[in-house]
Every structure is written in C-alpha cells, then in structure tokens.
Design a protein around this motif. Structure first.
Motif, short mmCIF file in Angstrom:
data_model
loop_
_atom_site.label_atom_id
_atom_site.label_comp_id
_atom_site.label_asym_id
_atom_site.label_seq_id
_atom_site.Cartn_x
_atom_site.Cartn_y
_atom_site.Cartn_z
N UNK A 1 0.78 -1.24 0.00
CA UNK A 1 0.00 0.00 0.00
C UNK A 1 0.81 1.28 0.00
N UNK A 2 2.02 1.26 0.55
CA UNK A 2 2.79 2.52 0.64
C UNK A 2 3.70 2.74 -0.56
N UNK A 3 3.72 1.79 -1.47
CA UNK A 3 4.65 1.91 -2.60
C UNK A 3 4.33 3.12 -3.47
N UNK B 1 6.96 -0.58 -13.10
CA UNK B 1 7.09 -2.05 -13.15
C UNK B 1 6.76 -2.65 -11.79
N UNK B 2 7.28 -2.04 -10.72
CA UNK B 2 7.03 -2.57 -9.36
C UNK B 2 5.54 -2.49 -9.03
N UNK B 3 4.89 -1.43 -9.48
CA UNK B 3 3.46 -1.26 -9.17
C UNK B 3 2.60 -2.22 -9.98
N UNK B 4 2.96 -2.45 -11.24
CA UNK B 4 2.09 -3.27 -12.10
C UNK B 4 2.39 -4.76 -11.99
N UNK B 5 3.59 -5.09 -11.53
CA UNK B 5 3.99 -6.50 -11.41
C UNK B 5 2.91 -7.30 -10.65
N UNK B 6 2.62 -8.49 -11.16
CA UNK B 6 1.54 -9.29 -10.57
C UNK B 6 1.76 -9.62 -9.10
N UNK B 7 0.68 -9.55 -8.33
CA UNK B 7 0.74 -9.88 -6.91
C UNK B 7 1.05 -11.38 -6.75
N UNK B 8 1.89 -11.83 -5.85
CA UNK B 8 2.49 -11.11 -4.72
C UNK B 8 3.90 -10.58 -4.99
N UNK B 9 4.39 -10.74 -6.22
CA UNK B 9 5.73 -10.24 -6.52
C UNK B 9 5.76 -8.72 -6.65
N UNK B 10 4.61 -8.14 -6.87
CA UNK B 10 4.51 -6.69 -6.98
C UNK B 10 3.16 -6.26 -6.46
N UNK B 11 2.87 -4.95 -6.61
CA UNK B 11 1.61 -4.45 -6.06
C UNK B 11 0.42 -4.92 -6.87
N UNK C 1 -1.06 -3.34 -9.18
CA UNK C 1 -1.98 -2.22 -9.29
C UNK C 1 -1.65 -1.40 -10.54
N UNK C 2 -2.29 -1.77 -11.63
CA UNK C 2 -1.96 -1.13 -12.91
C UNK C 2 -2.46 0.32 -12.98
N UNK C 3 -3.53 0.64 -12.26
CA UNK C 3 -4.02 2.03 -12.27
C UNK C 3 -2.95 2.97 -11.73
N UNK C 4 -2.32 2.54 -10.64
CA UNK C 4 -1.27 3.39 -10.04
C UNK C 4 -0.05 3.45 -10.95
N UNK C 5 0.26 2.34 -11.61
CA UNK C 5 1.40 2.34 -12.54
C UNK C 5 1.16 3.33 -13.66
N UNK C 6 -0.06 3.31 -14.21
CA UNK C 6 -0.40 4.24 -15.31
C UNK C 6 -0.38 5.69 -14.78
N UNK D 1 1.93 -1.73 -19.98
CA UNK D 1 1.14 -2.13 -18.79
C UNK D 1 -0.27 -2.54 -19.22
N UNK D 2 -0.85 -1.76 -20.13
CA UNK D 2 -2.20 -2.08 -20.61
C UNK D 2 -2.21 -3.44 -21.32
N UNK D 3 -1.20 -3.67 -22.12
CA UNK D 3 -1.18 -4.88 -22.93
C UNK D 3 -0.87 -6.12 -22.10
N UNK D 4 0.17 -6.00 -21.31
CA UNK D 4 0.68 -7.19 -20.60
C UNK D 4 -0.15 -7.53 -19.38
N UNK D 5 -0.41 -6.52 -18.56
CA UNK D 5 -1.09 -6.80 -17.29
C UNK D 5 -2.60 -6.66 -17.39
#
Lengths: 304, 268
Positions: free
Chosen positions: A88-90, A113-123, A125-130, A153-157
């Motif tokens: 949450x704080x990322x 990348x850290x924000x969009x990376x699939x959970x649990x390896x990343x947040x 959260x693609x909205x925040x990444x965008x 991000x849109x394409x991959x995640x």
C-alpha cells in the motif's frame, strides 16, 4: 609516585567492569522487555508538495532518500514471510520521490514495473502504474518511453490491446521515437494481442532500457513468455494421459515412466513446473523467479 | 586597499587555523566519499546520488560556515575588545568590515573548491570502474563540467549569506543575527511561493506584502541549479549572469549597509 599505578589499574578495572556490565545489562534487558513495536512505516509528512517546500534547495537529495525507501519497502514486502503482502505505501513513496525530483527517470519507469507486477511479486496495481507514468509524461512529454511503458502495462497486465495500441500510437507521434512503435500498435489492433506481439514488446523494452534493472525485468518477461509457451505444449500431453488412464498424473515422474516425457519439465529459470494431480493444471513454482505468470491469475487490486 | 588586504588575510589565517571550520570541511569531504557506500542502495542511481549528495553537502556546510563565522567576524572583535587595538592602526571601520568580509569569502571559496575536488575525485573513481553499459545509462557524464556551474552559484550564495550575516551582526546580538540570517536563507528559497501567493490566499493585502517581500529579499532559488546539472540539463548563460549580477547587487548593498552601521556604532 607509588600510588599512581594503583589508581590507573583501578581505573582500568572500573572501565572494563562498566563496559562488561553495560553490554550484559543491554543483552538482559533486550530479552526481558517485550516492547510493543511502533509501526516503523509512519510517514509524518504525506503531502509531496509540502515536502518539496520544506526541502528548500535539497529536494533532489530528498528524492534520492525516498527512492531508496521505495526500493527497500518493495524488497522488504516482497521478501517478507507474511501471507498477505501489503504494498500500500509503494505508490505514495514513488509519488513523493517524483514530486521532489520530477525528472527522476528510473523512479517512473522502474516504479511502474514494481506497481504493475503481478501480486504477490509486486503491487499488482496497474491504475497506479499508469498514474505514475502519466505524471512522467506530463513532466517530460519529449520522452516516448513513458508512453510505451503505459501501453505495455495495458497490454501485458490489463490484457487490453486496444488501450495499449492507443498509448503506442501516441508514443509514435513523439519526435525522435523509433519506427517500430507504429507496426507493433497496428499488430495489437489487428490481432487483439498475441504471443508474438508480447515478445516484440518485451524485446524492444529490453533494447531501449537505460538501465540494468529494466533490462532484467524485460528478460524476466521473455522468460515468462517461454514458460507460457512450454505450458501450452505440456498441457495436451497431460490431457492425453488423462484420456488414456482415466486420471491425471500424480507427478511428472509418472509421465516420464510412461515415456510421455523425456524428463521432468523445467521452466526457463530451471525450476520444475508444478502439476496439480486433481485438475491436471500446470503452473510455475511459487518459488520460481518467473512466478506469477499472467495465467496464474491472482492479482488482487490494492486500494490506497 | 592594503589595509583591506591585511584584514582579509588575517581572517583567512584565523579561519584555516580554526578546528571547527576544518572539521566541517573534513566532514563534507568524508560525506562525499561515503556516498560511494550509499550509492550501493540506490538501484543503479549511484552517480546521481553522489552528485546530489556532494552538491548538497557542499551547500549545507558552506552555508553553516558562512552563517556562524560571518556573524563572528565583527562581534568577536567587539566582545574581545581587540577591535580597539585594530582601529588604533591606520584602518578605517569601512576597511575593517570590507576586509573581514573578503577574508571569509576567500576562505569559503577555498573550502568550496576543496569539496568540489573531493566530489570530482569520487566521480572519477566511479567513471573509471563503470562498465560501458552502465556509463551509457547515466543521464549525464560522471565528470560533467556543468557541475562547475552549480558550484559557481553555490559560491555566489555563500557570498550572499556571508554578507547577510555580517550585516545583521553589526547591529544585533549573535543569537538574533543567526536567527535573522537563517530567516533570510529560508525566505530566499521560498521566493517563488511568495511571488505566486495570490493563487493560494484570497487577501489582496497579504498577496501584495508577499510580492513586496519577493522583490526585497534575495532570490536564492535562482542560484539553485543543482537539479538541472545533475540531470544533465544545460543552464542558460543568461540565467547564470543575471542571477550572479542580481546577487552581487544585494551583496554590495549588504556590505555597504554593514559598513555604514558599523561606522556609526558607538563602541565605547
């Protein structure tokens, strides 16, 4: 004259006694007192704009501090043994970093990348990444890479080729952008997304990455594609086993014994794929560096 | 002019003997060297953080020396009563103030040059050990000569802060002088906010006062180009010249004000 050495000896003795006593006391107290841990994650100043003003002329240095905190927070969370990892704080940390230093290139690109990376390896959260990348685009409209990353991000995640193509076409309009952006966008619009387009995106990201961290992320993406391709080839073999025997194999060894496979199948990182004996589903191991694959599915949205 | 040079040389000699000043500069040099360790934590932003830390340390240490030594330039002489023996020689009060100012300014610029050399030495080490791939990922070369522009404007800022500290110390107590100089430093870095305060507050009177303050106070934001040089952006020569000329006018005003106040001060 004769009293002085005795005094010195006493002083030394007292010094050693006090040193040993202080350390011993600390060890005892440490073990005896169960202190309630204060949450170490409190951000006293949460407004990036206020922080920027308080930083006076040291905003870029403070941005470095927040960048280090972002990376450490991500690493600590990812490596923590907690079942429910909380990223949450990322985004607030990355937002603070990029407000303090609006031209902090790596914080935008790697942060996304850290924000969009699939959970649990990343947040996950693609909205925040965008949102982070949109901030970068606003700050540095001359850099096509942020538009490309948003499309990625849109394409991959998000698995939304139409939205991704729009970002890539915007990137292609930026003066000095590479010529491959437009064909890739056209491919997305025409085919609705396929493995070949994904591979092209990852390959170009690897080639255009300014930094090793981004390059490594791109290489990992290519490995994930390889893993997905391998699973696509293995799944019919497992299904055939089921059709023949009436049950799914209990392990890969069973299939090897039946000469359906030459050996235990490994993912591109060298770890064996997992096989669910109940459903026959194949996946990468949770400990594998390529976990999770997009098809693994579990990407809960984290709210701020 | 000779009298000014003699006083200035005396200040320079005293300050290079001063252990506190030594300590501060040594601390800055160590901090710049230690940035090599800190850079390991930054996920590839090593050169950026070394530049950020080096420029920030040079600025902070320089400003600290400028404030605390600038305030002591005149007050120490008055408190120790050594001012009487000095003024009994063929030195006017104006020459005394100007000499003191130039002496400390020279010391500060020498200190700043030492810190710049330390920063470039650390960056040269990084440049030497970096792979071509890593070097290509840097926004600006490690040994970017544009950083000298940032150091030059830090030097101008230090001269301005020294003049401010000297001016306040000619008529107020050391504690109050520190507070007032720090106040000028802080307001100087808020100048852009003062200029545009009408977008935040509704009171036209307050906006007018803030805008007035913006023009009266030296604009230290214009002397801060650290972010630009770290990101490899060019700084227009016109900006460098205009910021330096404006600051020079403020420096001249403050030093002149200090000489006038000190000339009229009753030292009995």
């Amino acid at each position: 004259m004769t009293g002085q050495p005795r005094t010195t000896l006493r002083t030394w003795f007292a010094l050693i006694f006090l040193a040993v006593g202080a350390v011993a006391s600390q060890v005892v107290v440490e073990g005896a007192i169960q202190r309630e841990t204060v949450a170490p994650t409190v951000d006293w100043i949460q407004s990036p704009q206020l922080m920027r003003r308080l930083a006076l002329s040291f905003d870029t240095l403070l941005a470095d501090v927040y960048w280090i905190r972002s990376v450490q927070y991500y690493g600590d969370t990812k490596l923590s043994s907690e079942k429910k990892k909380e990223y949450g704080r990322l985004f607030p940390l990355l937002d603070m970093t990029t407000t303090l230093d609006p031209r902090f290139n790596i914080a935008y690109r790697f942060g996304a990348i850290l924000l969009s990376e699939g959970y649990p390896n990343g947040a996950g959260n693609t909205e925040q990444a965008i949102a982070l990348l949109e901030k970068a685009i606003k700050e540095m409209p001359e850099k096509w890479q942020y538009l490309h990353d948003a499309g990625f991000v849109e394409y991959w995640w998000n698995k939304d080729p139409n939205a991704a193509a729009k970002w890539l076409l915007r990137a292609a309009d930026v003066p000095g952008s590479p010529s491959w952006l437009r064909p890739v966008a056209a491919g997305m619009l025409a085919e609705g997304g396929d493995e070949r387009t994904s591979r092209a995106l990852w390959t170009e990201l690897e080639a255009s990455a300014e930094h090793d961290w981004l390059r490594q992320a791109a290489r990992r993406g290519l490995m994930q594609l390889d893993a997905e391709a391998a699973i696509a080839q293995l799944q019919p073999v497992v299904n055939r086993f089921h059709d023949t025997t009436g049950h799914f194999p209990a392990s890969w060894q069973e299939m090897v014994r039946e000469r359906l496979l030459p050996g235990i199948p490994l993912d591109p990182s060298g770890r064996p794929f997992t096989l669910d004996p109940a459903s026959g589903a194949i996946d990468v191991d949770r400990e594998s560096p390529v976990f999770p694959l997009r098809r693994s599915g579990t990407m809960p949205r984290l709210t701020q | 002019m000779r009298a000014v040079t003699v006083v200035a040389f005396g200040v320079f000699r005293d300050s290079i003997r001063d252990r506190i000043a030594y300590g501060l500069v040594f601390f800055a040099v160590m901090l710049i060297a230690a940035s090599i360790l800190l850079a390991q934590l930054t996920a590839g932003q090593d050169v950026k953080i070394i530049k950020d830390l080096g420029l920030a340390a040079s600025s902070v240490i320089g400003v600290s020396i400028a404030i605390f030594f600038g305030i002591g330039l005149v007050t120490k002489e008055v408190e120790r009563r050594s001012i009487y023996s000095l003024l009994s020689k063929p030195v006017t009060r104006s020459q005394f103030v100007l000499g003191k100012y130039l002496g400390l300014t020279f010391t500060l610029l020498i200190n700043l040059a030492m810190m710049a050399v330390a920063l470039y030495a650390v960056l040269a080490y990084f440049d030497w050990t970096a792979t071509p791939g890593l070097r290509a990922s840097w926004e600006a070369p490690a040994l970017d000569p544009r950083m000298l522009a940032a150091f030059a404007l830090i030097g101008v800022e230090l001269m301005l802060i020294t003049a401010t500290a000297l001016f306040f110390s000619t008529f107020s107590s050391p504690f109050l002088s520190v507070a007032l100089t720090v106040g000028v430093y802080i307001i100087g870095h808020f100048s852009e906010d003062l200029k545009h305060i009408d977008t935040i507050v509704k009171s036209p009177a307050l906006a007018t006062v803030a805008r007035g303050l913006y023009y009266i106070m030296p604009n230290l934001t214009s002397l801060d180009i650290k972010s630009e040089v770290v990101h490899g952006q060019s700084v227009a020569a016109l900006h460098m010249v205009s910021a330096s000329v404006t600051s020079s006018l403020f420096i001249a005003l403050l030093v002149l004000g200090a000489t006038i106040v000190f000339s009229r001060r009753d030292l009995k």
